[in-house]
Design a protein around this motif. Structure first.
Motif, PDB file in Angstrom:
ATOM      1  N   TYR A   1      -0.097   4.691  -1.603  1.00 37.06           N
ATOM      2  CA  TYR A   1      -1.515   4.720  -1.964  1.00 37.06           C
ATOM      3  C   TYR A   1      -2.129   6.060  -1.562  1.00 37.06           C
TER       4      TYR A   1
ATOM      5  N   TRP B   1       0.808  -1.209   0.000  1.00 34.46           N
ATOM      6  CA  TRP B   1       0.000   0.000   0.000  1.00 34.46           C
ATOM      7  C   TRP B   1       0.847   1.267   0.000  1.00 34.46           C
TER       8      TRP B   1
ATOM      9  N   ALA C   1       0.265   5.410   3.537  1.00 34.60           N
ATOM     10  CA  ALA C   1      -0.927   5.271   2.711  1.00 34.60           C
ATOM     11  C   ALA C   1      -2.047   6.137   3.271  1.00 34.60           C
TER      12      ALA C   1
ATOM     13  N   PRO D   1      -7.423   0.789  -0.423  1.00 30.95           N
ATOM     14  CA  PRO D   1      -6.669  -0.243  -1.131  1.00 30.95           C
ATOM     15  C   PRO D   1      -7.312  -1.620  -0.970  1.00 30.95           C
TER      16      PRO D   1
END
Length: 148
Positions: free
Chosen positions: A90, A87, A117, A124
């Motif tokens: 992200y 992740w 993230a 995600p």
């Protein structure tokens, strides 16, 4: 060399082998919902210092407790299980949603590797399952702190 082999050798795709030194999860509730932060810092003996901050309550800022090494191991297992290392970077945002929730996640491993993230109304892969297990693990610690 095949593409799968190349991708698995990239650090972003390979699972971290070093233990978590710092873990921070922020739940962003919107329009009157619960917004809070959980931070966990690994201590030298393998246990962790848990810090809870409720962003909507002045009485619940930086409440701390020590959590056992076994709980730290469980936290790492959850992160491994859902491959949260993937992740990193992200940034999800669904601008069509006027009210909803979001999250921010920061993890630093002992080898210096980090995961950063953030999502707002967009998440995600496997985020909700990760969140549910994370809540099952850390919510009892939070509740114990709030009761004191």
């Amino acid at each position: 060399m095949c593409l799968a082999s190349l991708l698995s050798s990239c650090s972003g795709f390979s699972a971290p082998k070093a233990p978590i030194e710092k873990f921070s999860y922020n739940h962003d509730g919107t329009i009157g919902r619960n917004s809070f932060n959980w931070s966990v810092n690994r201590l030298e003996d393998g246990s962790g210092q848990f810090i809870y901050t409720n962003h909507l309550s002045r009485d619940q800022h930086d409440l701390t407790d020590t959590i056992p090494a076994a709980l730290m191991d469980s936290l790492e297992a959850i992160c491994r299980s859902y491959k949260v290392h993937r992740w990193d970077g992200y940034r999800g945002d669904d601008k069509r949603v006027c009210d909803g929730t979001g999250f921010s996640l920061y993890i630093r491993y002992a080898d210096g590797r980090t995961v950063n993230a953030h999502g707002m109304n967009k998440f995600p892969k496997n985020y909700r399952a990760f969140r549910d297990e994370l809540y099952a693990l850390l919510m009892p610690v939070q509740e114990k702190l709030v009761e004191r």
